[in-house]
Design an enzyme around this catalytic site. Structure first.
Site, PDB file in Angstrom:
ATOM      1  N   TRP A  47       5.446  -7.902  -0.312  1.00  0.00           N
ATOM      2  CA  TRP A  47       6.782  -7.295  -0.385  1.00  0.00           C
ATOM      3  C   TRP A  47       7.257  -6.797   0.973  1.00  0.00           C
ATOM      4  O   TRP A  47       8.316  -6.215   1.077  1.00  0.00           O
ATOM      5  CB  TRP A  47       6.780  -6.119  -1.358  1.00  0.00           C
ATOM      6  CG  TRP A  47       5.635  -5.180  -1.147  1.00  0.00           C
ATOM      7  CD1 TRP A  47       5.578  -4.138  -0.273  1.00  0.00           C
ATOM      8  CD2 TRP A  47       4.374  -5.221  -1.814  1.00  0.00           C
ATOM      9  NE1 TRP A  47       4.368  -3.525  -0.347  1.00  0.00           N
ATOM     10  CE2 TRP A  47       3.605  -4.158  -1.299  1.00  0.00           C
ATOM     11  CE3 TRP A  47       3.813  -6.052  -2.802  1.00  0.00           C
ATOM     12  CZ2 TRP A  47       2.298  -3.915  -1.735  1.00  0.00           C
ATOM     13  CZ3 TRP A  47       2.529  -5.794  -3.225  1.00  0.00           C
ATOM     14  CH2 TRP A  47       1.790  -4.743  -2.702  1.00  0.00           C
ATOM     15  N   ARG A  48       6.468  -7.013   1.995  1.00  0.00           N
ATOM     16  CA  ARG A  48       6.825  -6.454   3.301  1.00  0.00           C
ATOM     17  C   ARG A  48       7.595  -7.484   4.117  1.00  0.00           C
ATOM     18  O   ARG A  48       7.170  -8.640   4.223  1.00  0.00           O
ATOM     19  CB  ARG A  48       5.542  -6.046   4.018  1.00  0.00           C
ATOM     20  CG  ARG A  48       5.776  -5.215   5.237  1.00  0.00           C
ATOM     21  CD  ARG A  48       4.463  -4.655   5.759  1.00  0.00           C
ATOM     22  NE  ARG A  48       4.185  -3.331   5.208  1.00  0.00           N
ATOM     23  CZ  ARG A  48       3.090  -2.635   5.479  1.00  0.00           C
ATOM     24  NH1 ARG A  48       2.158  -3.143   6.262  1.00  0.00           N
ATOM     25  NH2 ARG A  48       2.926  -1.431   4.969  1.00  0.00           N
TER      26      ARG A  48
ATOM     27  N   GLU B 143       7.426  -0.588  -5.021  1.00  0.00           N
ATOM     28  CA  GLU B 143       7.144   0.848  -5.068  1.00  0.00           C
ATOM     29  C   GLU B 143       6.924   1.336  -6.502  1.00  0.00           C
ATOM     30  O   GLU B 143       6.083   2.181  -6.756  1.00  0.00           O
ATOM     31  CB  GLU B 143       8.264   1.652  -4.392  1.00  0.00           C
ATOM     32  CG  GLU B 143       8.237   1.549  -2.880  1.00  0.00           C
ATOM     33  CD  GLU B 143       6.943   2.072  -2.263  1.00  0.00           C
ATOM     34  OE1 GLU B 143       6.337   2.995  -2.824  1.00  0.00           O
ATOM     35  OE2 GLU B 143       6.526   1.541  -1.218  1.00  0.00           O
TER      36      GLU B 143
ATOM     37  N   GLN C  42       0.509   4.825  -8.834  1.00  0.00           N
ATOM     38  CA  GLN C  42      -0.801   4.960  -9.508  1.00  0.00           C
ATOM     39  C   GLN C  42      -1.541   3.640  -9.672  1.00  0.00           C
ATOM     40  O   GLN C  42      -2.364   3.494 -10.574  1.00  0.00           O
ATOM     41  CB  GLN C  42      -0.622   5.640 -10.872  1.00  0.00           C
ATOM     42  CG  GLN C  42      -0.181   7.080 -10.703  1.00  0.00           C
ATOM     43  CD  GLN C  42       0.551   7.602 -11.908  1.00  0.00           C
ATOM     44  OE1 GLN C  42       1.337   6.886 -12.520  1.00  0.00           O
ATOM     45  NE2 GLN C  42       0.336   8.848 -12.239  1.00  0.00           N
TER      46      GLN C  42
ATOM     47  N   GLY D 192      -0.643  -0.778 -16.533  1.00  0.00           N
ATOM     48  CA  GLY D 192      -0.757   0.549 -17.135  1.00  0.00           C
ATOM     49  C   GLY D 192       0.512   1.375 -17.018  1.00  0.00           C
ATOM     50  O   GLY D 192       1.512   0.924 -16.460  1.00  0.00           O
ATOM     51  N   TYR D 193       0.458   2.577 -17.578  1.00  0.00           N
ATOM     52  CA  TYR D 193       1.590   3.507 -17.513  1.00  0.00           C
ATOM     53  C   TYR D 193       2.892   2.795 -17.864  1.00  0.00           C
ATOM     54  O   TYR D 193       3.772   2.586 -17.045  1.00  0.00           O
ATOM     55  CB  TYR D 193       1.707   4.147 -16.124  1.00  0.00           C
ATOM     56  CG  TYR D 193       0.479   4.931 -15.737  1.00  0.00           C
ATOM     57  CD1 TYR D 193       0.318   6.248 -16.145  1.00  0.00           C
ATOM     58  CD2 TYR D 193      -0.521   4.334 -14.994  1.00  0.00           C
ATOM     59  CE1 TYR D 193      -0.809   6.960 -15.802  1.00  0.00           C
ATOM     60  CE2 TYR D 193      -1.661   5.039 -14.653  1.00  0.00           C
ATOM     61  CZ  TYR D 193      -1.803   6.353 -15.058  1.00  0.00           C
ATOM     62  OH  TYR D 193      -2.927   7.042 -14.721  1.00  0.00           O
TER      63      TYR D 193
ATOM     64  N   TYR E  15       9.070  10.823  -4.395  1.00  0.00           N
ATOM     65  CA  TYR E  15       8.308   9.971  -3.478  1.00  0.00           C
ATOM     66  C   TYR E  15       8.907   8.565  -3.394  1.00  0.00           C
ATOM     67  O   TYR E  15       9.118   8.019  -2.307  1.00  0.00           O
ATOM     68  CB  TYR E  15       6.825   9.873  -3.913  1.00  0.00           C
ATOM     69  CG  TYR E  15       6.131   8.794  -3.119  1.00  0.00           C
ATOM     70  CD1 TYR E  15       5.711   9.047  -1.824  1.00  0.00           C
ATOM     71  CD2 TYR E  15       5.968   7.502  -3.633  1.00  0.00           C
ATOM     72  CE1 TYR E  15       5.142   8.055  -1.046  1.00  0.00           C
ATOM     73  CE2 TYR E  15       5.408   6.503  -2.866  1.00  0.00           C
ATOM     74  CZ  TYR E  15       4.987   6.788  -1.582  1.00  0.00           C
ATOM     75  OH  TYR E  15       4.448   5.793  -0.812  1.00  0.00           O
TER      76      TYR E  15
ATOM     77  N   ASP F 124       2.675  10.636   0.152  1.00  0.00           N
ATOM     78  CA  ASP F 124       1.829  10.420  -1.028  1.00  0.00           C
ATOM     79  C   ASP F 124       0.432  10.961  -0.724  1.00  0.00           C
ATOM     80  O   ASP F 124       0.225  11.622   0.297  1.00  0.00           O
ATOM     81  CB  ASP F 124       1.810   8.936  -1.426  1.00  0.00           C
ATOM     82  CG  ASP F 124       1.119   8.079  -0.388  1.00  0.00           C
ATOM     83  OD1 ASP F 124       0.749   8.610   0.693  1.00  0.00           O
ATOM     84  OD2 ASP F 124       0.927   6.875  -0.636  1.00  0.00           O
TER      85      ASP F 124
ATOM     86  N   CYS G  97      -8.846   4.697  15.068  1.00  0.00           N
ATOM     87  CA  CYS G  97      -7.620   5.428  14.701  1.00  0.00           C
ATOM     88  C   CYS G  97      -6.759   5.731  15.934  1.00  0.00           C
ATOM     89  O   CYS G  97      -7.250   6.269  16.920  1.00  0.00           O
ATOM     90  CB  CYS G  97      -7.998   6.735  14.004  1.00  0.00           C
ATOM     91  SG  CYS G  97      -6.545   7.697  13.529  1.00  0.00           S
TER      92      CYS G  97
END
Ligand code: SF4
Length: 359
Positions: free
Chosen positions: A28-29, A45, A50, A89-90, A128, A146, A208
């Site tokens: 999706w980028r 998104e 989750q 899910g959800y 968010y 997030d 990093c």
């Protein structure tokens, strides 16, 4: 390591330089320099709420192939969307996804709003997600925070306040670093950093871009933060699910109420889910039809956000005449169960019943 440079501008530049070299290639980028597709950003998104990037990838590609724009998704039936969503899910998210597509298609000519407040007025878009869409799709200087970003901020600034109390403090820290010239890239860079470098366990601090001046790294125990207030144990509920098999190999399903947990999804007829046990006589009274019910050995366990569920499965085989009288039921051939919008807990019930039948 170069000299200590912990200015905001220095941190932004190092993160964006790192992102330009190490950005994840996600379905999706948008490519470097290309404009983002707001429909794809929104879809991804919602799916990512989750759920992990690895899980979402094939679902996102499937949705984009079947419904390549918001008008196409708005025109789809809710059932088709719920079936395509199975496994993520959800399910309230899928229902809101469909509602939101209809709102944007019908009321906004297919255009998502660019403003966070207007985005939040759409179904299924919380703070968010609104910030993420505003930043990624429209390059707005939104503060996208997030769990990944909270972790990075807690470590970078050495925030000892435990979560969830630290949320506001961590969000305020994140807001100070937003890159005004590339806010969309900055938000995605921070997501990538949290997902691939500043990971929950054993962060790869040697790779990093923010190792210079990171408080947690300097303290020598980067993985210790963020601190968390322990969650109370989720309560246990118990219920009975009924595997009602017709002699011709069809099993009984029904649709759950539209409102509430797993709203509108299909299920094997089930009792209420409650704290108390279900003695056999009470379980039989909750059955969809009188039959020679037998309890299958073992239980089906499933975790919801606010409680754990333990389902006993009772099975019976009935003839077609008995099945004809069951109101609101849908008979489905066992090998066609995959076409039904069954939530994960009910797939576990099916696996449990089928495994018992084989043994
Ligand atoms: Fe996280 Fe380590 Fe980077 Fe600090 S140096 S932000 S702990 S990965």
């Amino acid at each position: 390591m170069s000299g200590r440079n912990t200015s905001r501008a220095g941190r932004r530049r190092r993160l964006l330089d790192w992102y330009d070299r190490h950005r994840r290639d996600l379905p999706w980028r948008a490519g470097t320099g290309a404009a983002a597709d707001s429909y794809g950003v929104w879809l991804s998104e919602i799916m990512l709420q989750q759920t992990t990037v690895a899980t979402v990838g094939p679902y996102f590609s499937d949705f984009m192939r079947r419904w390549p724009d918001v008008h196409a998704l708005a025109a789809a039936s809710l059932d088709d969307v719920l079936v395509a969503w199975q496994g993520l899910g959800y399910y309230a998210r899928a229902r809101n996804l469909h509602r939101c597509a209809r709102m944007v298609s019908r009321d906004r000519g297919g255009n998502f709003p660019e403003d966070e407040g207007a985005l939040r007025a759409l179904a299924g878009i919380g703070p968010y997600t609104a910030a993420a869409i505003a930043a990624i799709a429209f390059d707005a200087p939104a503060n996208v925070v997030d769990g990944n970003v909270e972790r990075v901020m807690a470590r970078l600034f050495g925030v000892e306040t435990p979560l969830p109390k630290a949320k506001a403090e961590l969000a305020a820290r994140a807001a100070t670093l937003i890159a005004p010239d590339r806010p969309g890239d900055y938000a995605q860079a921070l997501m990538d950093l949290g997902a691939t470098v500043c990971t929950p366990k054993a962060p790869a601090c040697g790779r990093c871009p923010w190792q210079n001046g990171c408080v947690a790294l300097e303290a020598g125990d980067a993985g210790r933060l963020p601190r968390r207030t322990p969650r109370p144990l989720r309560p246990l509920r118990k219920g009975v699910a009924f595997w009602t098999l017709r002699e011709d190999g069809h099993v009984l399903l029904r649709r759950r109420a539209e409102k509430g947990l797993l709203g509108g999804m299909m299920e094997f007829p089930s009792s209420e889910w409650r704290a108390a046990d279900w003695p056999p006589a009470a379980a039989r009274r909750a059955a969809p039809v009188a039959a020679a019910w037998r309890e299958l050995p073992g239980v089906v366990e499933h975790g919801f956000t606010h409680f754990r569920l333990e389902l006993t499965v009772m099975a019976a085989t009935i003839d077609g005449g008995a099945g004809a009288g069951i109101k609101g039921g849908v008979w489905c051939a066992i090998d066609r169960l995959g076409t039904q919008a069954l939530p994960t807990v009910m797939k576990k019930v099916a696996r449990h019943a089928l495994a018992s039948a084989k043994s």
